[in-house]
Design a protein around this motif. Structure first.
Motif, PDB file in Angstrom:
ATOM      1  N   MET A  81       5.608   0.764  53.083  1.00 56.19           N
ATOM      2  CA  MET A  81       5.802   1.795  54.104  1.00 56.19           C
ATOM      3  C   MET A  81       7.134   2.490  53.873  1.00 56.19           C
ATOM      4  O   MET A  81       8.015   1.970  53.197  1.00 56.19           O
ATOM      5  CB  MET A  81       5.786   1.179  55.509  1.00 56.19           C
ATOM      6  CG  MET A  81       6.848   0.111  55.716  1.00 56.19           C
ATOM      7  SD  MET A  81       6.822  -0.665  57.337  1.00 56.19           S
ATOM      8  CE  MET A  81       7.589   0.616  58.315  1.00 56.19           C
ATOM      9  N   THR A  82       7.259   3.686  54.421  1.00 56.26           N
ATOM     10  CA  THR A  82       8.498   4.460  54.343  1.00 56.26           C
ATOM     11  C   THR A  82       8.892   4.904  55.737  1.00 56.26           C
ATOM     12  O   THR A  82       8.034   5.304  56.536  1.00 56.26           O
ATOM     13  CB  THR A  82       8.316   5.695  53.436  1.00 56.26           C
ATOM     14  OG1 THR A  82       7.961   5.262  52.120  1.00 56.26           O
ATOM     15  CG2 THR A  82       9.599   6.503  53.364  1.00 56.26           C
ATOM     16  N   ILE A  83      10.177   4.816  56.040  1.00 54.29           N
ATOM     17  CA  ILE A  83      10.711   5.279  57.316  1.00 54.29           C
ATOM     18  C   ILE A  83      11.684   6.409  57.027  1.00 54.29           C
ATOM     19  O   ILE A  83      12.616   6.247  56.230  1.00 54.29           O
ATOM     20  CB  ILE A  83      11.405   4.141  58.083  1.00 54.29           C
ATOM     21  CG1 ILE A  83      10.393   3.040  58.418  1.00 54.29           C
ATOM     22  CG2 ILE A  83      12.055   4.669  59.370  1.00 54.29           C
ATOM     23  CD1 ILE A  83      11.018   1.779  58.958  1.00 54.29           C
ATOM     24  N   GLU A  84      11.457   7.545  57.670  1.00 52.05           N
ATOM     25  CA  GLU A  84      12.263   8.736  57.425  1.00 52.05           C
ATOM     26  C   GLU A  84      13.372   8.890  58.464  1.00 52.05           C
ATOM     27  O   GLU A  84      13.319   8.299  59.544  1.00 52.05           O
ATOM     28  CB  GLU A  84      11.366   9.988  57.459  1.00 52.05           C
ATOM     29  CG  GLU A  84      10.211   9.975  56.483  1.00 52.05           C
ATOM     30  CD  GLU A  84      10.631  10.247  55.048  1.00 52.05           C
ATOM     31  OE1 GLU A  84      11.775  10.730  54.854  1.00 52.05           O
ATOM     32  OE2 GLU A  84       9.830   9.981  54.141  1.00 52.05           O
ATOM     33  N   GLU A  85      14.358   9.693  58.112  1.00 58.12           N
ATOM     34  CA  GLU A  85      15.450   9.998  59.030  1.00 58.12           C
ATOM     35  C   GLU A  85      14.906  10.600  60.321  1.00 58.12           C
ATOM     36  O   GLU A  85      13.975  11.393  60.308  1.00 58.12           O
ATOM     37  CB  GLU A  85      16.408  10.983  58.364  1.00 58.12           C
ATOM     38  CG  GLU A  85      17.643  11.301  59.181  1.00 58.12           C
ATOM     39  CD  GLU A  85      18.568  12.269  58.461  1.00 58.12           C
ATOM     40  OE1 GLU A  85      19.788  12.169  58.655  1.00 58.12           O
ATOM     41  OE2 GLU A  85      18.067  13.123  57.707  1.00 58.12           O
ATOM     42  N   ALA A  86      15.492  10.174  61.458  1.00 58.54           N
ATOM     43  CA  ALA A  86      15.187  10.691  62.800  1.00 58.54           C
ATOM     44  C   ALA A  86      13.839  10.243  63.347  1.00 58.54           C
ATOM     45  O   ALA A  86      13.394  10.752  64.379  1.00 58.54           O
ATOM     46  CB  ALA A  86      15.296  12.217  62.848  1.00 58.54           C
ATOM     47  N   GLU A  87      13.181   9.286  62.705  1.00 59.21           N
ATOM     48  CA  GLU A  87      11.934   8.758  63.265  1.00 59.21           C
ATOM     49  C   GLU A  87      12.213   7.965  64.544  1.00 59.21           C
ATOM     50  O   GLU A  87      13.300   7.430  64.747  1.00 59.21           O
ATOM     51  CB  GLU A  87      11.229   7.842  62.257  1.00 59.21           C
ATOM     52  CG  GLU A  87      10.428   8.568  61.211  1.00 59.21           C
ATOM     53  CD  GLU A  87       9.479   7.645  60.439  1.00 59.21           C
ATOM     54  OE1 GLU A  87       9.096   6.587  60.982  1.00 59.21           O
ATOM     55  OE2 GLU A  87       9.125   7.993  59.311  1.00 59.21           O
ATOM     56  N   PHE A  88      11.200   7.900  65.410  1.00 57.48           N
ATOM     57  CA  PHE A  88      11.227   7.076  66.617  1.00 57.48           C
ATOM     58  C   PHE A  88       9.941   6.268  66.585  1.00 57.48           C
ATOM     59  O   PHE A  88       8.899   6.701  67.062  1.00 57.48           O
ATOM     60  CB  PHE A  88      11.309   7.961  67.859  1.00 57.48           C
ATOM     61  CG  PHE A  88      11.859   7.273  69.069  1.00 57.48           C
ATOM     62  CD1 PHE A  88      13.179   6.856  69.117  1.00 57.48           C
ATOM     63  CD2 PHE A  88      11.065   7.058  70.179  1.00 57.48           C
ATOM     64  CE1 PHE A  88      13.697   6.239  70.247  1.00 57.48           C
ATOM     65  CE2 PHE A  88      11.558   6.438  71.322  1.00 57.48           C
ATOM     66  CZ  PHE A  88      12.885   6.026  71.354  1.00 57.48           C
ATOM     67  N   THR A  89      10.010   5.108  65.938  1.00 53.79           N
ATOM     68  CA  THR A  89       8.824   4.391  65.493  1.00 53.79           C
ATOM     69  C   THR A  89       8.682   3.031  66.173  1.00 53.79           C
ATOM     70  O   THR A  89       9.661   2.291  66.317  1.00 53.79           O
ATOM     71  CB  THR A  89       8.879   4.184  63.963  1.00 53.79           C
ATOM     72  OG1 THR A  89       8.813   5.463  63.337  1.00 53.79           O
ATOM     73  CG2 THR A  89       7.730   3.331  63.468  1.00 53.79           C
ATOM     74  N   ALA A  90       7.470   2.698  66.565  1.00 59.14           N
ATOM     75  CA  ALA A  90       7.167   1.399  67.146  1.00 59.14           C
ATOM     76  C   ALA A  90       6.353   0.560  66.176  1.00 59.14           C
ATOM     77  O   ALA A  90       5.384   1.051  65.588  1.00 59.14           O
ATOM     78  CB  ALA A  90       6.394   1.567  68.451  1.00 59.14           C
ATOM     79  N   LEU A  91       6.759  -0.694  66.011  1.00 58.97           N
ATOM     80  CA  LEU A  91       5.961  -1.689  65.301  1.00 58.97           C
ATOM     81  C   LEU A  91       5.232  -2.501  66.360  1.00 58.97           C
ATOM     82  O   LEU A  91       5.865  -3.134  67.209  1.00 58.97           O
ATOM     83  CB  LEU A  91       6.858  -2.615  64.476  1.00 58.97           C
ATOM     84  CG  LEU A  91       7.806  -1.961  63.461  1.00 58.97           C
ATOM     85  CD1 LEU A  91       8.683  -3.026  62.800  1.00 58.97           C
ATOM     86  CD2 LEU A  91       7.027  -1.190  62.410  1.00 58.97           C
ATOM     87  N   VAL A  92       3.913  -2.454  66.352  1.00 59.07           N
ATOM     88  CA  VAL A  92       3.144  -3.104  67.410  1.00 59.07           C
ATOM     89  C   VAL A  92       2.155  -4.093  66.805  1.00 59.07           C
ATOM     90  O   VAL A  92       1.817  -4.022  65.624  1.00 59.07           O
ATOM     91  CB  VAL A  92       2.412  -2.070  68.286  1.00 59.07           C
ATOM     92  CG1 VAL A  92       3.375  -1.029  68.819  1.00 59.07           C
ATOM     93  CG2 VAL A  92       1.286  -1.385  67.520  1.00 59.07           C
ATOM     94  N   GLY A  93       1.701  -4.996  67.669  1.00 58.46           N
ATOM     95  CA  GLY A  93       0.745  -6.007  67.237  1.00 58.46           C
ATOM     96  C   GLY A  93       0.930  -7.265  68.047  1.00 58.46           C
ATOM     97  O   GLY A  93       1.967  -7.455  68.702  1.00 58.46           O
ATOM     98  N   PRO A  94      -0.042  -8.175  68.018  1.00 56.21           N
ATOM     99  CA  PRO A  94       0.060  -9.413  68.799  1.00 56.21           C
ATOM    100  C   PRO A  94       1.133 -10.341  68.253  1.00 56.21           C
ATOM    101  O   PRO A  94       1.660 -10.130  67.157  1.00 56.21           O
ATOM    102  CB  PRO A  94      -1.343 -10.033  68.623  1.00 56.21           C
ATOM    103  CG  PRO A  94      -1.841  -9.477  67.330  1.00 56.21           C
ATOM    104  CD  PRO A  94      -1.284  -8.091  67.237  1.00 56.21           C
TER     105      PRO A  94
END
Length: 228
Positions: free
Chosen positions: A28-41
């Motif tokens: 995976m890649t995360i870019e500048e200024a992202e607002f990202t959630a990692l979700v899962g049980p």
């Protein structure tokens, strides 16, 4: 601009003869200024993934690039240096130092980074104002509510101008009102400073704020969606 890039990352924990595959071939890649959630049980690998991005752990296999540096080739001290200049953390249990005031907790990373007193004071006061905590500058954590402690923790995470802030269940110990306030603060800071935020959560109240949602199950990514 890429802030973090993971390529075929696997993390296996071994206790005696028992192996647990926490992550299995994550790319995976995360870019500048992202607002990202990692979700899962629970047990899906969210916290393990956050720890690897935060250079708190090393993968069993694969490559992790943080701010254009291959973190998988760094030793413990080098990873600590990378964290110090690039990554901020917000924890579920706030992790404030109980004997320090709100001001001193936010100031500490700047002190460790060798910033001069004038620079430290200006930065700390600006950050406390940004999280609406100027009126509690001299309060210790035991004199603050949970929501107020988390605001201080967010300010501390931002103190060194990190490229990315990692938040592990940032609202888990907060009531609905305080949880909403913390997410609004982080969202505004993301928009104003373009700092990347990645948070692990299973809280629907948090997930609704995310611009990107990465879903994990049994150590693999099973979904990756972006909202406008």
């Amino acid at each position: 601009m890429e802030v973090a890039k993971l390529t075929d990352v696997t993390r296996i924990y071994k206790i005696g003869e028992v192996e647990t595959r926490a992550l299995n071939g994550i790319s995976m890649t995360i870019e500048e200024a992202e607002f990202t959630a990692l979700v899962g049980p629970s047990g899906s690998g969210k916290t393990t993934l956050l720890q690897l991005i935060g250079c708190l752990d090393k993968p069993t296999a694969g490559k992790i690039i943080i701010n254009n540096e291959d973190a998988t080739k760094l030793n413990r001290n080098q990873r600590a240096d990378l964290r110090k200049g690039t990554i901020g953390f917000v924890f579920q249990f706030f992790a404030l130092i109980p004997t320090l005031t709100a001001y001193e907790n936010v100031e500490l990373p700047l002190l460790l980074n060798g910033k001069n007193p004038t620079e430290r004071k200006g930065r700390v006061m600006d950050l406390l104002e940004s999280v609406d905590m100027l009126s509690h500058t001299h309060h210790r954590p035991d004199q603050l509510s949970g929501g107020q402690q988390q605001r201080v923790a967010v300010a501390r995470a931002l103190s060194t101008n990190p490229k990315i802030i990692l938040a592990d269940e940032p609202t888990a110990n907060l009531d609905t009102k305080n949880g909403e306030q913390i997410m609004n603060i982080m969202q505004k800071l993301n928009q104003d400073t373009h700092t990347t935020f990645v948070f692990a959560t299973h809280d629907p109240r948090v997930i609704k704020y995310a611009k990107r949602v990465i879903t994990l199950e049994d150590g693999v990514i099973v979904g990756d969606s972006t909202s406008k």
